[in-house]
Design an enzyme around this catalytic site. Structure first.
Site, PDB file in Angstrom:
ATOM      1  N   GLU A 171       0.713  -1.188  -0.189  1.00  0.00           N
ATOM      2  CA  GLU A 171      -0.051  -0.054  -0.119  1.00  0.00           C
ATOM      3  C   GLU A 171       0.744   1.370  -0.062  1.00  0.00           C
ATOM      4  OE1 GLU A 171      -2.735  -0.037   3.198  1.00  0.00           O
ATOM      5  OE2 GLU A 171      -4.139  -1.755   2.421  1.00  0.00           O
ATOM      6  N   GLU A 355      -5.498  -8.381   1.191  1.00  0.00           N
ATOM      7  CA  GLU A 355      -6.189  -8.138   2.408  1.00  0.00           C
ATOM      8  C   GLU A 355      -7.573  -7.780   2.100  1.00  0.00           C
ATOM      9  OE1 GLU A 355      -4.587  -5.006   4.748  1.00  0.00           O
ATOM     10  OE2 GLU A 355      -2.349  -5.607   4.082  1.00  0.00           O
TER      11      GLU A 355
END
Ligand code: BGC
Length: 457
Positions: A171, A355
């Site tokens: 991320e 995720e």
């Protein structure tokens, strides 16, 4: 004749089912065995930076309980485990001297996973930059590309014989937005001039680590991004422009350069004079062939124009929406939408959901060791069905890693938010699988078929 429901829900053969964690959120003892401090050790020990002053000093004590945690994964039927390596355990000063004891920890973990038939997915960087490198400018220093490639090389040499799936960054959007623009995450800077530079250097570091992997590694490497589909709050030209900015900022800022070799045009509009003209050669480094992409999905965002700086766009609360404990709307359809969008924009690159999960208020562990968490079961069931829909729409989705295996340290929010499918008692470190873990276990055993079962709880 229509297919029976259970068969319709099954996933393609070889679909990889697992769970995900990150080093700083679960390991604890960040300075053990000669490790150096990271920006998170430093940030959490700065008064006022985390809720209740919570730190990762003990966390889930996975550093000592790794064997028990692998046994738990095995018991739940997990086929894969996505974890991250703490850079400053391997290189306490960030570069140069290797700390063999740090390397040994991950080497033992990988051996134990393989012994139990669990495939390791290793993330090189999940936000815990060595503090020594932050002292040299961290992600604002162009040298970080070399530092990161050297760190990667150390791990490839030690583990590529056993680890077949590698991730460079987790991320980059959060690293920059939280760490350099809004300051809620380490290293806690607030600068619209720094944010683009940190982002760009992260992408250069990603490219350099992939290049180094091609020279050393034999398997697969990819990038993990978090994507939040943006829907316009209205047809007004202001909201339409706002949604384009929000989408470029979060969803295209990283995948565009990594895959298409350029930034979205909106970046200049967003950052104005703070957005530099980048050297063209940088894009040759950033754009590397990826074996897969990893997508983290939690929520969507209905966007309207506002005065916030620099995006001038923000979310509108949905009156009928269901919200998690972190204030995120539950919106499974968004996952199908974004997977179909990514396929259209970037091509059908093999994709893992690296995720997905939710923090909800969980009741205390009941007598007999049960935690009833029906909202989390519902969340998982609906998101898995959304992935199944994307597969039906032709998306090449290869696996799913639930966030998270364990309740853990939710960064600046400390231990206040529980994302685990396994409950952790932070006093005793006892692990108790929640009902959602039992549900997920059945889903894995039936390769998705159990998604069609009536709700058991
Ligand atoms: C991060 C995790 C985090 C989760 C929930 C993701 O952005 O990769 O580290 O715990 O979201 O906030």
């Amino acid at each position: 004749m229509s297919q029976p429901l259970a068969a319709a829900k099954q996933f393609p053969e070889g679909f990889l089912w697992g769970s995900a964690t990150a080093a700083h959120q679960i390991e604890g003892y960040p300075l053990a065995d000669g490790a150096g401090p990271s920006i998170w050790t430093r940030f959490a020990h700065t008064p006022g930076m985390t809720l209740n002053g919570d730190t990762g000093d003990v966390a889930c004590d996975h550093y000592h309980r790794w064997k028990e945690d692998v046994a738990l994964m095995k018991e739940l039927g997990m086929q894969a485990y996505r974890f991250s390596v703490s850079w400053s355990r391997i290189l306490p000063e960030g570069t140069g001297r290797v700390n063999q004891k740090g390397l040994d920890f991950y080497s033992r973990l990988v051996d134990e996973l393989l012994k139990n038939g669990i495939e390791p997915l290793l993330t090189l960087y999940h936000w815990d930059l060595p503090a020594a490198l932050d002292d040299r400018g961290g992600w604002l220093n162009r040298d970080c590309a070399e530092w990161f490639a050297d760190y990667g090389r150390t791990l490839y040499r030690a583990l590529d014989g056993r680890v077949k799936k590698w991730v460079t960054l987790n991320e980059p959007w959060v690293i920059t937005d939280g760490g350099y623009l809004h300051g809620a995450l380490a290293p806690g800077h607030r600068s619209r001039f720094e944010a683009p530079i940190a982002s760009h250097n992260l992408m250069r570091a990603h490219g350099a680590a992939v290049q180094a992997y091609r020279a050393e590694g034999k398997h697969e490497i990819g990038l993990v991004v978090n994507i939040e589909p943006k829907y316009a709050a209205s047809d007004s030209p202001e909201d339409q422009a706002a949604v384009r900015r929000a989408d470029a900022y979060m969803n295209r800022q990283y995948l565009d350069p990594a895959i298409l070799g350029r930034y979205p045009d909106e970046m200049k509009e967003i950052f104005g004079e703070a957005w530099p003209d980048w050297p063209a050669a940088d894009f040759d480094l950033i754009r590397q062939k990826l074996d897969f992409i990893g997508i983290n999905y939690y929520t969507r965002n209905v966007t309207q124009a506002n005065d916030s700086y620099p995006l001038r766009a923000g979310p509108v609360k949905q009156p009928l929406g269901t919200y998690t404990e972190t204030g995120w709307e539950v919106f499974p359809q968004g996952l199908t939408d974004l997977l179909v969008w990514a396929k259209g924009r970037y091509g059908n690159i093999p994709t893992y959901i690296t995720e997905n999960g939710a923090a909800f208020f969980d009741p205390p562990v009941a007598e007999g060791g049960r935690v009833r968490d029906p909202l989390r079961i519902d969340y998982l069931r609906k998101h898995l069905s959304a992935i199944r829909d994307a597969i039906d729409a032709g998306c090449d989705i290869r696996g799913y890693m639930v966030w998270s295996l364990l309740d853990n340290l939710e960064w600046s929010l400390g231990y206040s938010k529980r994302f685990g499918i396994v409950h952790v008692n932070y006093g005793t470190q006892e692990r108790t699988p929640k009902d959602s873990a039992r549900f997920y276990s059945k889903v894995i055993a039936s390769n998705g078929g159990a998604l069609a079962d009536p709700l058991p709880y």
